[in-house]
Design a protein around this motif. Structure first.
Motif, PDB file in Angstrom:
ATOM      1  N   ARG A 191       0.854  -1.190   0.000  1.00 53.92           N
ATOM      2  CA  ARG A 191       0.000   0.000   0.000  1.00 53.92           C
ATOM      3  C   ARG A 191       0.887   1.236   0.000  1.00 53.92           C
ATOM      4  O   ARG A 191       1.637   1.480   0.954  1.00 53.92           O
ATOM      5  CB  ARG A 191      -0.913  -0.033   1.229  1.00 53.92           C
ATOM      6  CG  ARG A 191      -1.681   1.267   1.489  1.00 53.92           C
ATOM      7  CD  ARG A 191      -2.755   1.534   0.469  1.00 53.92           C
ATOM      8  NE  ARG A 191      -3.598   2.647   0.901  1.00 53.92           N
ATOM      9  CZ  ARG A 191      -3.360   3.930   0.610  1.00 53.92           C
ATOM     10  NH1 ARG A 191      -2.324   4.271  -0.142  1.00 53.92           N
ATOM     11  NH2 ARG A 191      -4.167   4.876   1.054  1.00 53.92           N
ATOM     12  N   ILE A 197       8.168   6.240   0.760  1.00 52.76           N
ATOM     13  CA  ILE A 197       7.082   5.261   0.697  1.00 52.76           C
ATOM     14  C   ILE A 197       7.397   4.176  -0.330  1.00 52.76           C
ATOM     15  O   ILE A 197       7.229   2.971  -0.060  1.00 52.76           O
ATOM     16  CB  ILE A 197       5.756   5.970   0.354  1.00 52.76           C
ATOM     17  CG1 ILE A 197       5.252   6.759   1.568  1.00 52.76           C
ATOM     18  CG2 ILE A 197       4.700   4.967  -0.120  1.00 52.76           C
ATOM     19  CD1 ILE A 197       4.096   7.683   1.268  1.00 52.76           C
ATOM     20  N   THR A 207       1.970  10.404  12.660  1.00 52.97           N
ATOM     21  CA  THR A 207       1.711  11.772  12.203  1.00 52.97           C
ATOM     22  C   THR A 207       1.336  12.681  13.362  1.00 52.97           C
ATOM     23  O   THR A 207       1.833  13.807  13.461  1.00 52.97           O
ATOM     24  CB  THR A 207       0.599  11.777  11.142  1.00 52.97           C
ATOM     25  OG1 THR A 207       0.963  10.915  10.061  1.00 52.97           O
ATOM     26  CG2 THR A 207       0.382  13.179  10.606  1.00 52.97           C
ATOM     27  N   VAL A 218      -0.859   5.140   3.910  1.00 57.33           N
ATOM     28  CA  VAL A 218      -1.103   4.543   5.226  1.00 57.33           C
ATOM     29  C   VAL A 218      -2.566   4.204   5.494  1.00 57.33           C
ATOM     30  O   VAL A 218      -2.853   3.436   6.410  1.00 57.33           O
ATOM     31  CB  VAL A 218      -0.578   5.462   6.343  1.00 57.33           C
ATOM     32  CG1 VAL A 218       0.929   5.589   6.240  1.00 57.33           C
ATOM     33  CG2 VAL A 218      -1.231   6.842   6.292  1.00 57.33           C
ATOM     34  N   VAL A 259       2.585  -1.831   4.679  1.00 53.00           N
ATOM     35  CA  VAL A 259       2.113  -0.456   4.854  1.00 53.00           C
ATOM     36  C   VAL A 259       3.258   0.368   5.442  1.00 53.00           C
ATOM     37  O   VAL A 259       3.754   0.040   6.523  1.00 53.00           O
ATOM     38  CB  VAL A 259       0.893  -0.402   5.793  1.00 53.00           C
ATOM     39  CG1 VAL A 259       0.368   1.032   5.902  1.00 53.00           C
ATOM     40  CG2 VAL A 259      -0.207  -1.338   5.304  1.00 53.00           C
ATOM     41  N   TYR A 296       3.993   2.764   7.473  1.00 50.13           N
ATOM     42  CA  TYR A 296       3.531   3.668   8.531  1.00 50.13           C
ATOM     43  C   TYR A 296       4.605   4.696   8.870  1.00 50.13           C
ATOM     44  O   TYR A 296       5.773   4.351   9.057  1.00 50.13           O
ATOM     45  CB  TYR A 296       3.161   2.872   9.776  1.00 50.13           C
ATOM     46  CG  TYR A 296       1.905   2.045   9.619  1.00 50.13           C
ATOM     47  CD1 TYR A 296       0.669   2.664   9.449  1.00 50.13           C
ATOM     48  CD2 TYR A 296       1.955   0.661   9.634  1.00 50.13           C
ATOM     49  CE1 TYR A 296      -0.489   1.918   9.298  1.00 50.13           C
ATOM     50  CE2 TYR A 296       0.798  -0.094   9.492  1.00 50.13           C
ATOM     51  CZ  TYR A 296      -0.417   0.544   9.316  1.00 50.13           C
ATOM     52  OH  TYR A 296      -1.566  -0.205   9.163  1.00 50.13           O
TER      53      TYR A 296
END
Length: 305
Positions: A68, A286, A148, A71, A90, A92
């Motif tokens: 992915r 990412i 975040t 997130v 993912v 994160y």
């Protein structure tokens, strides 16, 4: 074969070059073709438009990993993936810096009226606005304390902003001086409120007529998480009644929003097209993380380049 159905940073393709890759950044728009492509796929890499659901998994019987590029997991059927034993990669925290900078940068610009002043100055006016506000010693309510939320809090501290945090899933991680006794108190005590929680049945429309009533008339709402966290009709009513100073929305209930868009008509609402986490740096990070995770999953399953 690795199928990539949405746009990926070039570094991701470079890192996956030892495997056969089918890359079409618009494949998610052609569902029938996507279902054909995944029939021979060992892995699938997506953003947030490709629905990785039971139908797709039936068409992809050999899929071992799903990456992915972001997130949020709302487009992934996590239970179906778990039942199949498919690895979900993912990254994160990979875009936490980008989102945190967006939140605090837009907060400062909004409170100092800089967008309006820049436009007026380019139009030939010379209005020295003395009503802009500093953010020092104001209170920022942070809802959600994942990567975040933590990045926002750390940077807010550097600006001498008081921080209030609410996240019942991470209470022990939140410094005692930052903890809000309740979400209701956070709404009532904050000058600015920023949302950093996933979308689920508990968070859907967490900003609604009842919670808006708790907020100060000079409060500012910032949403960079998921559009469905906010009841947009209730927000519009509150703003048109001058019961909120404004809203900064990077995400919407429906993306793109319908036209005409009532919120777009309000001068105290700033809208951006779901780009808070999109920077050159975050997209590279990412892509690197997802490529590495997919590679590891395939090698672990015995798939050699």
């Amino acid at each position: 074969m690795i199928v990539i159905s949405e746009v990926i940073h070039p570094v991701g393709l470079e890192l996956l070059r030892s495997f056969p890759v089918y890359y079409d950044p618009d494949l998610y728009q052609r569902r029938a073709e996507l279902l054909e492509r995944v029939a021979t796929a060992d892995a699938l890499i997506v953003r947030n438009h490709t629905a990785v659901d039971a139908e797709l998994l039936r068409h992809g019987p050999h899929i071992l990993a799903v990456g992915r590029l972001g997130v949020g997991l709302n487009n992934l059927d996590i239970e179906a993936l778990r039942q199949r034993g498919i690895a979900v990669i993912v990254p994160y925290g990979a875009n936490a810096t980008a989102v945190a900078e967006y939140v605090l940068g837009s907060l400062i610009i909004f409170r100092r009226h800089l967008m309006t002043l820049a436009r007026h100055t380019k139009e030939g006016h010379w209005k020295r606005d003395m009503k802009g506000n500093e953010v020092k010693a104001t209170t920022l309510g942070i809802v959600g304390f994942g990567a975040t939320g933590q990045a926002v809090a750390q940077r807010a501290q550097a600006l001498h902003i008081r921080v209030k945090v609410h996240d019942p899933t991470k209470t022990q991680m939140i410094p005692q001086t930052w903890r809000s006794t309740s979400l209701e108190n956070l709404y009532a005590e904050s000058d600015h409120i920023t949302l950093h929680v996933p979308l689920n049945t508990q968070t859907f429309h967490m900003i609604n007529p009842q919670t808006l009533n708790l907020m100060r008339p000079d409060a500012l709402i910032i949403n960079t998480a998921r559009g469905e966290l906010v009841d947009e009709q209730a927000l519009w009513r509150r703003l048109t009644q001058n019961q909120l100073v404004g809203a900064i929305l990077d995400v919407r209930e429906h993306e793109p929003p319908s036209v005409p868009d009532p919120l777009a008509t309000l001068p105290n609402v700033w809208l951006t097209p779901h780009i808070a986490g999109l920077t050159a740096q975050s997209q590279q990070t990412i892509a690197e993380a997802v490529a590495a995770g997919v590679t590891t999953a395939l090698l672990k399953a015995g798939k050699t380049p």
